[in-house]
Scaffold this motif. Structure first.
Motif, mmCIF file in Angstrom:
data_model
loop_
_atom_site.group_PDB
_atom_site.id
_atom_site.type_symbol
_atom_site.label_atom_id
_atom_site.label_comp_id
_atom_site.label_asym_id
_atom_site.label_seq_id
_atom_site.Cartn_x
_atom_site.Cartn_y
_atom_site.Cartn_z
ATOM 1 N N TYR A 6 0.841 -1.190 0.000
ATOM 2 C CA TYR A 6 0.000 0.000 0.000
ATOM 3 C C TYR A 6 0.878 1.242 0.000
ATOM 4 O O TYR A 6 1.878 1.288 0.694
ATOM 5 C CB TYR A 6 -0.897 0.010 1.236
ATOM 6 C CG TYR A 6 -1.887 -1.119 1.235
ATOM 7 C CD1 TYR A 6 -3.139 -0.963 0.662
ATOM 8 C CD2 TYR A 6 -1.549 -2.354 1.767
ATOM 9 C CE1 TYR A 6 -4.040 -2.007 0.633
ATOM 10 C CE2 TYR A 6 -2.444 -3.412 1.744
ATOM 11 C CZ TYR A 6 -3.688 -3.230 1.176
ATOM 12 O OH TYR A 6 -4.575 -4.272 1.143
ATOM 13 N N CYS A 57 -3.880 7.253 2.084
ATOM 14 C CA CYS A 57 -3.890 5.979 1.372
ATOM 15 C C CYS A 57 -5.319 5.528 1.078
ATOM 16 O O CYS A 57 -5.910 4.775 1.840
ATOM 17 C CB CYS A 57 -3.160 4.914 2.199
ATOM 18 S SG CYS A 57 -3.002 3.341 1.336
ATOM 19 N N GLU A 59 -6.545 3.553 -0.944
ATOM 20 C CA GLU A 59 -6.706 2.117 -1.167
ATOM 21 C C GLU A 59 -6.943 1.376 0.147
ATOM 22 O O GLU A 59 -7.816 0.524 0.256
ATOM 23 C CB GLU A 59 -5.454 1.582 -1.843
ATOM 24 C CG GLU A 59 -5.709 0.367 -2.675
ATOM 25 C CD GLU A 59 -4.453 -0.096 -3.396
ATOM 26 O OE1 GLU A 59 -4.544 -1.069 -4.106
ATOM 27 O OE2 GLU A 59 -3.389 0.532 -3.225
ATOM 28 N N TRP A 60 -6.151 1.731 1.127
ATOM 29 C CA TRP A 60 -6.286 1.100 2.449
ATOM 30 C C TRP A 60 -7.608 1.507 3.089
ATOM 31 O O TRP A 60 -8.298 0.698 3.704
ATOM 32 C CB TRP A 60 -5.107 1.505 3.335
ATOM 33 C CG TRP A 60 -5.181 0.963 4.717
ATOM 34 C CD1 TRP A 60 -5.460 1.657 5.857
ATOM 35 C CD2 TRP A 60 -4.973 -0.401 5.117
ATOM 36 N NE1 TRP A 60 -5.436 0.806 6.937
ATOM 37 C CE2 TRP A 60 -5.151 -0.462 6.506
ATOM 38 C CE3 TRP A 60 -4.672 -1.571 4.423
ATOM 39 C CZ2 TRP A 60 -5.027 -1.643 7.228
ATOM 40 C CZ3 TRP A 60 -4.558 -2.750 5.142
ATOM 41 C CH2 TRP A 60 -4.726 -2.790 6.522
ATOM 42 N N GLN A 62 -10.358 2.227 1.618
ATOM 43 C CA GLN A 62 -11.395 1.436 0.950
ATOM 44 C C GLN A 62 -11.494 0.041 1.543
ATOM 45 O O GLN A 62 -12.570 -0.446 1.838
ATOM 46 C CB GLN A 62 -11.052 1.298 -0.537
ATOM 47 C CG GLN A 62 -11.370 2.529 -1.352
ATOM 48 C CD GLN A 62 -12.835 2.572 -1.753
ATOM 49 O OE1 GLN A 62 -13.366 1.567 -2.232
ATOM 50 N NE2 GLN A 62 -13.489 3.673 -1.525
ATOM 51 N N GLU A 63 -10.368 -0.593 1.716
ATOM 52 C CA GLU A 63 -10.356 -1.970 2.212
ATOM 53 C C GLU A 63 -10.889 -2.054 3.614
ATOM 54 O O GLU A 63 -11.548 -3.011 3.988
ATOM 55 C CB GLU A 63 -8.952 -2.556 2.131
ATOM 56 C CG GLU A 63 -8.562 -2.805 0.696
ATOM 57 C CD GLU A 63 -7.629 -4.006 0.545
ATOM 58 O OE1 GLU A 63 -7.402 -4.722 1.532
ATOM 59 O OE2 GLU A 63 -7.149 -4.199 -0.572
#
Ligand SMILES: [Zn+2]
Length: 67
Positions: A6, A57, A59-60, A62-63
């Motif tokens: 990430y 981040c 992406e993180w 979202q997860e």
């Protein structure tokens, strides 16, 4: 299994320098967990500041939401 990395992008509000780090999922969990705000320290001027995970981040962020 692939080791996903990430990307965390931050910029210091005090001196304006930006930093980029790449962490694995394990490191992300250990360092930040699933909090919406992350506490960071500038490597240049040592100022402590907070950033929102969705900016640092996405992406993180979202997860974490998907769980
Ligand atoms: Zn700084």
């Amino acid at each position: 299994m692939s080791k996903k990395r990430y990307e965390i992008k931050t910029s210091c509000p005090q001196c304006g320098c930006s930093a980029l780090s790449h962490l694995s999922k394990e490191e992300m969990m250990e360092r930040y967990g699933d909090v919406p705000n992350v506490e960071l320290e500038c490597g240049d001027c040592m100022a402590k500041f907070q950033a929102e995970m969705k900016d640092a981040c996405p992406e993180w962020d979202q997860e974490c939401r998907l769980k």
